[in-house]
Design an enzyme around this catalytic site. Structure first.
Site, short mmCIF file in Angstrom:
data_model
loop_
_atom_site.label_atom_id
_atom_site.label_comp_id
_atom_site.label_asym_id
_atom_site.label_seq_id
_atom_site.Cartn_x
_atom_site.Cartn_y
_atom_site.Cartn_z
N LYS A 191 9.68 -9.20 1.59
CA LYS A 191 9.79 -7.77 1.90
C LYS A 191 8.45 -7.27 2.43
O LYS A 191 7.50 -7.07 1.68
CB LYS A 191 10.19 -6.94 0.68
CG LYS A 191 10.66 -5.55 1.11
CD LYS A 191 10.51 -4.49 0.07
CE LYS A 191 9.15 -3.90 -0.04
NZ LYS A 191 8.65 -3.18 1.14
N GLY A 244 -0.44 -5.78 -3.41
CA GLY A 244 -0.33 -4.33 -3.29
C GLY A 244 -1.19 -3.66 -4.34
O GLY A 244 -2.13 -4.27 -4.87
N SER A 245 -0.85 -2.43 -4.66
CA SER A 245 -1.72 -1.67 -5.56
C SER A 245 -1.49 -2.09 -7.02
O SER A 245 -0.43 -2.62 -7.37
CB SER A 245 -1.44 -0.18 -5.39
OG SER A 245 -0.10 0.07 -5.74
N THR A 246 -2.46 -1.79 -7.83
CA THR A 246 -2.37 -2.12 -9.26
C THR A 246 -1.20 -1.36 -9.90
O THR A 246 -0.46 -1.92 -10.71
CB THR A 246 -3.70 -1.81 -9.95
OG1 THR A 246 -4.69 -2.68 -9.38
CG2 THR A 246 -3.66 -2.04 -11.45
N GLY A 249 1.90 -3.09 -8.96
CA GLY A 249 1.88 -4.40 -9.63
C GLY A 249 2.43 -4.29 -11.05
O GLY A 249 3.20 -5.14 -11.51
N GLU A 266 -1.74 -9.95 -6.53
CA GLU A 266 -3.00 -9.70 -5.80
C GLU A 266 -3.10 -8.19 -5.66
O GLU A 266 -2.41 -7.60 -4.82
CB GLU A 266 -2.96 -10.36 -4.41
CG GLU A 266 -2.61 -11.84 -4.41
CD GLU A 266 -3.70 -12.69 -4.99
OE1 GLU A 266 -4.84 -12.21 -5.13
OE2 GLU A 266 -3.42 -13.84 -5.35
N CYS A 300 -8.41 -4.90 0.32
CA CYS A 300 -8.55 -4.97 -1.13
C CYS A 300 -9.94 -5.46 -1.50
O CYS A 300 -10.48 -5.09 -2.52
CB CYS A 300 -7.50 -5.91 -1.69
SG CYS A 300 -7.48 -7.49 -0.84
P1 NAD Z 1 1.74 -0.60 -2.59
O1 NAD Z 1 1.58 -1.12 -3.96
O2 NAD Z 1 2.12 0.81 -2.41
O3 NAD Z 1 2.86 -1.43 -1.80
C1 NAD Z 1 2.79 -2.83 -1.66
C2 NAD Z 1 4.18 -3.36 -1.41
O4 NAD Z 1 4.96 -3.13 -2.58
C3 NAD Z 1 4.93 -2.66 -0.27
O5 NAD Z 1 5.71 -3.62 0.42
C4 NAD Z 1 5.81 -1.68 -1.00
O6 NAD Z 1 6.97 -1.31 -0.29
C5 NAD Z 1 6.16 -2.47 -2.25
N1 NAD Z 1 6.58 -1.67 -3.40
C6 NAD Z 1 6.34 -0.35 -3.66
N2 NAD Z 1 6.92 0.01 -4.82
C7 NAD Z 1 7.54 -1.10 -5.32
C8 NAD Z 1 8.29 -1.36 -6.50
N3 NAD Z 1 8.54 -0.42 -7.40
N4 NAD Z 1 8.74 -2.62 -6.69
C9 NAD Z 1 8.48 -3.60 -5.80
N5 NAD Z 1 7.80 -3.40 -4.65
C10 NAD Z 1 7.32 -2.17 -4.42
O7 NAD Z 1 0.41 -0.96 -1.83
P2 NAD Z 1 0.03 -0.62 -0.34
O8 NAD Z 1 -0.36 0.82 -0.29
O9 NAD Z 1 1.09 -1.10 0.58
O10 NAD Z 1 -1.24 -1.56 -0.13
C11 NAD Z 1 -2.50 -1.19 -0.53
C12 NAD Z 1 -2.85 -1.82 -1.86
O11 NAD Z 1 -2.72 -3.22 -1.79
C13 NAD Z 1 -4.28 -1.57 -2.27
O12 NAD Z 1 -4.34 -1.24 -3.62
C14 NAD Z 1 -4.95 -2.91 -2.03
O13 NAD Z 1 -6.09 -3.14 -2.77
C15 NAD Z 1 -3.88 -3.85 -2.34
N6 NAD Z 1 -4.14 -5.15 -1.71
C16 NAD Z 1 -4.51 -6.20 -2.50
C17 NAD Z 1 -4.81 -7.43 -1.93
C18 NAD Z 1 -5.23 -8.62 -2.77
O14 NAD Z 1 -5.14 -9.74 -2.27
N7 NAD Z 1 -5.69 -8.43 -3.99
C19 NAD Z 1 -4.74 -7.57 -0.56
C20 NAD Z 1 -4.37 -6.48 0.21
C21 NAD Z 1 -4.06 -5.27 -0.39
#
Ligand code: NAD
Length: 506
Positions: A191, A244-246, A249, A266, A300
């Site tokens: 996704k 994605g975000s903490t 996560g 991550e 990130c």
């Molecule tokens: P986000 O957490 O909003 O979304 C990430 C993904 O999760 C998207 O595809 C989103 O549609 C999906 N998502 C949202 N709600 C969900 C749920 N309830 N269940 C399952 N999936 C869901 O993050 P973002 O705004 O897209 O990305 C930015 C964040 O990602 C920042 O916090 C950044 O630090 C982090 N990030 C981490 C790494 C790493 O390797 N550690 C790399 C890149 C980005």
């Protein structure tokens, strides 16, 4: 003038090729979502609708899991070198289509095309090549157990894996996620972010062309609360790799509890970038600018906290602020552009709100702190490279801003530097600049982080473990580590000498 608009020769076309994939990919078929809904994909340079894509909902995830389950036995049974060969072919196809893919990525995300060409694309190709080569190098083991017995350990694929990807590096993260999962013999339901699905869909199309069988890769752009949540909770998905975000996560952890999925997370970061008094200042200035301003700070592993030894703080800042103010904002498609817009309006508003947060806590804005000066950029989601002087406990030093936003602070000695650096809930990547070899290794050891860069920043390679500690998540991408994440050990015991067990002998 704070930031210059790059001077291109005439506005580049923003039209997408008519055959750009915009539907869901399930079982090798391009299909609309069951609900018939669509999502607008926005060009962050001007807020215009680039295209509309099909929106995946829960039942589409269910269909994709069925397709991935069906494709799994054959894919897993394929000789590892055959899976590798197909991944290498995919890498070649991506390279051949490189220019079109970088343009698509620049339009969809706002990344400067210069960066897409120099970094996103080569790292994408390299990842598929690395994991194509890895497929038949990743071995099980033979354990020296009791005499007369043989114990070997096979690494078996998990089955159907779910992959949830954010919007900040969609092309590259597609490769980071697909490469190892497929090399290990899994099939995938991916996704992408609802904001930036285009290059992921195109890579999936190239994968089909390269001969990766239908159903091995399924791609479902959709919203997190619907499609994402279903991937996280689906009872027949054995593992989820989430970037994605903490905060999200945490939701994935909760949703995964039903079938006790294996997880790899991550998450966010708040990188400490420490410049000691003996550093090569020019190198540290350039490296620190890359650490926080590359990709508009939407990384990130961004070096978002710049920590300066008080003896060199003025000299560093003088040079760093000049550099920050000279960064060329502009059209991502213009090769002269050094900084594009942020990827979405929502994110733009969030980053801008942190400028108010910083001021509210008494931070001094040293550069930026506003949108673009150039009227030609007003429709885009541009934020000028921003530098604020803040206290380590301020929100902008504790919370991930995820924009071109550096918080600077000073320290007196190594111990104070480490204590400030480690005083966040995150632990992803951190860096340090020094000419003192002993200090370099000592501080690297003391940093609470999954990755440390010495006299450089944000280096990554498909062979080197990538991931965090603390609330930056767990599990590792890359290298042999990630192959273990995408497989499970099966321990097989053989009674070679046909020994009769000493228990219950009659
Ligand atoms: P986000 O957490 O909003 O979304 C990430 C993904 O999760 C998207 O595809 C989103 O549609 C999906 N998502 C949202 N709600 C969900 C749920 N309830 N269940 C399952 N999936 C869901 O993050 P973002 O705004 O897209 O990305 C930015 C964040 O990602 C920042 O916090 C950044 O630090 C982090 N990030 C981490 C790494 C790493 O390797 N550690 C790399 C890149 C980005």
């Amino acid at each position: 003038m704070d930031a210059r608009h790059s001077q291109g020769g005439g506005a580049p076309s923003r039209a997408l090729p008519p055959d750009t994939p915009t539907r869901l990919l399930i079982g090798g078929e391009w299909t609309d979502g069951a609900a018939g809904a669509e999502i607008d994909v926005i060009d962050p340079y001007n807020g215009a609708v680039l295209t509309r894509i099909a929106e995946a909902r829960e039942e589409d995830v269910d269909r994709a899991v069925e397709a991935a389950k069906k494709a799994f036995p054959k894919w897993a049974a394929l000789a590892a070198h055959e899976r590798g060969r197909l991944l290498l072919k995919l890498a070649d196809r991506i390279e051949e289509e490189g220019e079109a893919l970088t343009r698509l990525e620049a339009l969809d995300t706002g990344h400067p095309i210069r960066d897409c060409r120099n970094l996103d694309l080569p790292r994408t190709v390299m990842s598929f090549r690395y994991f194509g080569g890895m497929a038949d190098k990743f071995e099980g083991s033979l354990v020296p157990v009791d005499a007369g017995f043989l114990n070997y350990v096979q690494r078996e694929p998990i089955g159907v894996v779910g992959q949830i990807v954010p919007w900040n590096f969609p092309l590259m993260f597609t490769a980071w996620k697909l490469g190892p999962a497929l090399a290990a013999g899994n099939t995938v339901v991916m996704k992408p972010s609802e904001l930036t699905p285009l290059t992921t869909l195109r890579v999936a199309e190239l994968a089909l062309e390269a001969g990766i069988p239908p159903g091995v890769i399924n791609v479902l752009p959709g919203y997190g609360a619907t499609a994402g949540a279903r991937v996280a909770s689906h009872p027949e998905i054995g593992k989820v790799a989430f970037t994605g975000s903490t905060a999200t996560g945490r939701k994935v952890v909760e949703a995964s509890a039903g079938n006790l999925k294996k997880l790899q997370l991550e998450l966010g970061g708040k990188g400490a970038n420490i410049v000691f008094e003996d550093a090569n200042i020019d190198a540290a200035v350039g490296g620190s600018a890359f650490a926080i301003f590359h990709n508009q700070g939407q990384a990130c592993i961004a070096g978002s906290r710049i920590m300066l030894h008080e003896a060199i703080a003025d000299e560093f800042l003088d040079k760093f602020l000049k550099l920050a103010k000279s960064i060329r904002l502009g059209d991502p498609l213009d090769p002269a552009t050094e900084m594009g817009p942020l990827t979405s309006k929502t994110h733009f508003d969030r980053v801008m709100s942190y400028i108010g947060v910083a001021k509210g806590e008494g931070a001094e804005v040293l550069a930026g702190g506003a949108g673009p000066e150039d009227d030609a950029l007003r429709d885009g989601y541009f934020v000028r490279p921003t530098v604020v002087r803040a206290k380590p406990t301020d929100r902008v030093c504790q919370e991930e801003v995820f924009g071109p936003f550096a918080a600077v602070m000073t320290f007196k000695d190594e111990a104070e530097a480490l204590s400030i650096a480690n005083a966040t809930r995150y632990g992803l990547g951190s860096g340090l600049w020094t000419r003192d070899l002993s200090r370099a290794h000592r501080v690297a050891k003391g940093l609470h982080a999954g990755m440390v860069w010495i006299n450089c920043y944000k280096r990554a390679h498909p062979g080197s473990p990538f991931g965090g500690v603390g609330e930056s998540g767990y599990g590792r991408e890359m290298g042999f580590d990630v192959m273990r994440e995408y497989t499970q050990a099966k321990s097989v015991w053989v009674n070679v000498d046909a020994q009769i067990p000493p228990f219950y002998q009659r």
